[in-house]
Design a protein around this motif. Structure first.
Motif, PDB file in Angstrom:
ATOM      1  N   LEU A 286       0.847  -1.195   0.000  1.00 25.36           N
ATOM      2  CA  LEU A 286       0.000   0.000   0.000  1.00 25.36           C
ATOM      3  C   LEU A 286       0.880   1.242   0.000  1.00 25.36           C
ATOM      4  N   ILE A 287       0.416   2.281  -0.646  1.00 19.80           N
ATOM      5  CA  ILE A 287       1.100   3.568  -0.568  1.00 19.80           C
ATOM      6  C   ILE A 287       0.077   4.645  -0.233  1.00 19.80           C
ATOM      7  N   THR A 288       0.374   5.404   0.811  1.00 21.71           N
ATOM      8  CA  THR A 288      -0.485   6.529   1.160  1.00 21.71           C
ATOM      9  C   THR A 288      -0.071   7.740   0.330  1.00 21.71           C
ATOM     10  N   LEU A 289      -0.945   8.735   0.302  1.00 18.72           N
ATOM     11  CA  LEU A 289      -0.615   9.952  -0.442  1.00 18.72           C
ATOM     12  C   LEU A 289       0.605  10.632   0.174  1.00 18.72           C
ATOM     13  N   ARG A 290       0.662  10.673   1.504  1.00 24.35           N
ATOM     14  CA  ARG A 290       1.830  11.282   2.156  1.00 24.35           C
ATOM     15  C   ARG A 290       3.116  10.570   1.741  1.00 24.35           C
ATOM     16  N   GLN A 291       3.086   9.231   1.757  1.00 23.60           N
ATOM     17  CA  GLN A 291       4.270   8.467   1.396  1.00 23.60           C
ATOM     18  C   GLN A 291       4.676   8.727  -0.055  1.00 23.60           C
ATOM     19  N   ALA A 292       3.696   8.782  -0.945  1.00 25.25           N
ATOM     20  CA  ALA A 292       4.000   9.006  -2.357  1.00 25.25           C
ATOM     21  C   ALA A 292       4.727  10.332  -2.558  1.00 25.25           C
ATOM     22  N   LEU A 293       4.232  11.376  -1.926  1.00 23.54           N
ATOM     23  CA  LEU A 293       4.819  12.698  -2.098  1.00 23.54           C
ATOM     24  C   LEU A 293       6.194  12.796  -1.457  1.00 23.54           C
ATOM     25  N   GLU A 294       6.401  12.087  -0.349  1.00 23.77           N
ATOM     26  CA  GLU A 294       7.682  12.166   0.358  1.00 23.77           C
ATOM     27  C   GLU A 294       8.718  11.204  -0.205  1.00 23.77           C
ATOM     28  N   ALA A 295       8.293  10.016  -0.639  1.00 24.02           N
ATOM     29  CA  ALA A 295       9.240   9.011  -1.120  1.00 24.02           C
ATOM     30  C   ALA A 295       9.716   9.299  -2.538  1.00 24.02           C
TER      31      ALA A 295
ATOM     32  N   VAL B 120     -11.058  17.200   1.227  1.00 27.88           N
ATOM     33  CA  VAL B 120     -10.337  18.123   2.111  1.00 27.88           C
ATOM     34  C   VAL B 120      -9.028  17.511   2.604  1.00 27.88           C
ATOM     35  N   PRO B 121      -9.013  16.234   3.049  1.00 26.82           N
ATOM     36  CA  PRO B 121      -7.723  15.644   3.430  1.00 26.82           C
ATOM     37  C   PRO B 121      -6.697  15.647   2.304  1.00 26.82           C
ATOM     38  N   VAL B 122      -7.127  15.375   1.075  1.00 26.62           N
ATOM     39  CA  VAL B 122      -6.197  15.431  -0.053  1.00 26.62           C
ATOM     40  C   VAL B 122      -5.641  16.843  -0.199  1.00 26.62           C
ATOM     41  N   GLY B 123      -6.511  17.832  -0.178  1.00 22.08           N
ATOM     42  CA  GLY B 123      -6.062  19.208  -0.306  1.00 22.08           C
ATOM     43  C   GLY B 123      -5.083  19.606   0.775  1.00 22.08           C
ATOM     44  N   ARG B 124      -5.351  19.176   1.996  1.00 24.78           N
ATOM     45  CA  ARG B 124      -4.457  19.511   3.111  1.00 24.78           C
ATOM     46  C   ARG B 124      -3.072  18.878   2.906  1.00 24.78           C
ATOM     47  N   ILE B 125      -3.049  17.624   2.464  1.00 20.25           N
ATOM     48  CA  ILE B 125      -1.778  16.916   2.301  1.00 20.25           C
ATOM     49  C   ILE B 125      -0.952  17.495   1.160  1.00 20.25           C
ATOM     50  N   VAL B 126      -1.604  17.801   0.033  1.00 25.01           N
ATOM     51  CA  VAL B 126      -0.835  18.266  -1.131  1.00 25.01           C
ATOM     52  C   VAL B 126      -0.458  19.737  -1.028  1.00 25.01           C
TER      53      VAL B 126
ATOM     54  N   ALA C 198      -9.104  23.535  -0.210  1.00 24.30           N
ATOM     55  CA  ALA C 198      -8.372  23.084   0.975  1.00 24.30           C
ATOM     56  C   ALA C 198      -6.869  23.266   0.772  1.00 24.30           C
ATOM     57  N   ALA C 199      -6.378  22.942  -0.424  1.00 27.54           N
ATOM     58  CA  ALA C 199      -4.948  23.106  -0.700  1.00 27.54           C
ATOM     59  C   ALA C 199      -4.536  24.568  -0.599  1.00 27.54           C
ATOM     60  N   GLU C 200      -5.365  25.456  -1.091  1.00 22.84           N
ATOM     61  CA  GLU C 200      -5.067  26.887  -1.009  1.00 22.84           C
ATOM     62  C   GLU C 200      -5.122  27.373   0.441  1.00 22.84           C
ATOM     63  N   ARG C 201      -6.063  26.861   1.190  1.00 28.67           N
ATOM     64  CA  ARG C 201      -6.232  27.281   2.583  1.00 28.67           C
ATOM     65  C   ARG C 201      -5.043  26.886   3.441  1.00 28.67           C
ATOM     66  N   PHE C 202      -4.499  25.704   3.188  1.00 32.74           N
ATOM     67  CA  PHE C 202      -3.399  25.198   4.014  1.00 32.74           C
ATOM     68  C   PHE C 202      -2.037  25.349   3.338  1.00 32.74           C
ATOM     69  N   GLY C 203      -2.003  25.995   2.180  1.00 33.06           N
ATOM     70  CA  GLY C 203      -0.794  26.031   1.376  1.00 33.06           C
ATOM     71  C   GLY C 203       0.098  27.220   1.628  1.00 33.06           C
ATOM     72  N   ARG C 204       1.034  27.403   0.661  1.00 33.15           N
ATOM     73  CA  ARG C 204       2.075  28.413   0.806  1.00 33.15           C
ATOM     74  C   ARG C 204       2.026  29.431  -0.331  1.00 33.15           C
ATOM     75  N   GLY C 205       0.828  29.721  -0.810  1.00 33.64           N
ATOM     76  CA  GLY C 205       0.687  30.768  -1.813  1.00 33.64           C
ATOM     77  C   GLY C 205       0.592  30.285  -3.238  1.00 33.64           C
ATOM     78  N   ILE C 206       0.688  28.975  -3.470  1.00 30.15           N
ATOM     79  CA  ILE C 206       0.520  28.435  -4.808  1.00 30.15           C
ATOM     80  C   ILE C 206      -0.505  27.318  -4.740  1.00 30.15           C
ATOM     81  N   ARG C 207      -1.443  27.320  -5.676  1.00 31.60           N
ATOM     82  CA  ARG C 207      -2.434  26.259  -5.696  1.00 31.60           C
ATOM     83  C   ARG C 207      -1.960  25.132  -6.596  1.00 31.60           C
TER      84      ARG C 207
END
Length: 258
Positions: free
Chosen positions: A94-103, A120-126, A149-158
């Motif tokens: 299995l691969i989680t979204l967090r693992q995919a982005l970090e690995a 919303v969880p996807v947006g928060r993670i990415v 969600a990604a914009e809300r928790f992000g760093r200025g880029i969607r």
């Protein structure tokens, strides 16, 4: 200015749910092994799907239930992460979204949000990886929820984003009446059209669609294309990307064309 997800040269090869090599007996799509195989083959882009486990972890998994992949009939949403890891252990992991982005920090991901609860969880993670993520969904509402969600928790880029079914429908309707203002309105806020070549008897991918999308600064990616002659025909037509189960074949073909 184009989104950083598009910084790699065209045409793009999007490894559909990773890559299952010919000798990958027992390895499942969207598994850790499938993503690793795509990466090892030289893919810059991996297309995958997101569901939410019963304990709230986003995992890369296409179907709403486990029956096709593991033989277990339960929905993904009713299975905790640790049990899903056990079930996928012999199928490539299995691969989680967090693992995919970090690995795989040099991969760009094209993520189809399959479940409303996952949006919303996807947006928060990415959010921390928005420069190398494109968010997609057949549901425009679900896609926008993840983007917000990604914009809300992000760093200025969607994240980048591709059109949902309703947006594609409005685009095709606008093309049918030859109205570029309506096409531009339909594609506002969209970076890519990811479509099948045909939908039933209707040909979706046409020179007119490609020309209109490009006039709006939108790329056209076609799914799911697995044989070289078909890939060649679409690339000759001017599409910007191929979503394929055979990323190894597509990468060789693209390399020969450059």
């Amino acid at each position: 200015m184009s989104h950083p997800w598009f910084a790699r040269p065209r045409p793009r090869v999007l490894a559909h749910r990773g890559l299952l090599p010919a000798d990958a007996d027992g390895i499942a799509e969207n598994s850790f092994a499938a993503v690793a195989a795509a990466h090892a083959a030289g893919a810059a882009y991996v297309e995958s799907d997101c569901h939410l486990t019963s304990d709230g972890e986003v995992v890369l998994f296409h179907d709403a239930d486990l029956s096709r992949v593991t033989g277990d009939p339960r929905p993904v949403a009713e299975v905790p992460l640790v049990e899903l890891e056990r079930l996928m252990g012999a199928r490539g992991g299995l691969i989680t979204l967090r693992q995919a982005l970090e690995a795989f920090p040099d991969l760009r991901f094209n993520l189809d949000v399959k479940a409303q609860a996952a949006a919303v969880p996807v947006g928060r993670i990415v959010a921390r990886h928005a420069e190398r993520v494109l968010l997609a969904s057949f549901s425009d509402a679900r896609r926008r929820t993840a983007l917000d969600a990604a914009e809300r928790f992000g760093r200025g880029i969607r994240p980048a984003t591709s059109a949902g079914t309703a947006t594609i429908g409005r685009t095709l309707s606008a093309l049918a009446v030859r109205s570029m203002p309506l096409v531009r309105r339909a594609l506002a806020g969209v970076d890519a059209l990811q479509v099948p070549e045909r939908q039933g008897r209707v040909r979706v991918v046409t020179p007119r669609l490609i020309e209109a999308a490009h006039a709006c600064g939108v790329e056209v990616h076609v799914w799911t294309v697995n044989d070289a002659p078909h890939m060649t025909r679409l690339l000759d037509l001017g599409v910007d990307g191929i979503v394929t189960d055979r990323a190894d074949v597509a990468l060789r073909l693209v390399a020969e064309r450059r």
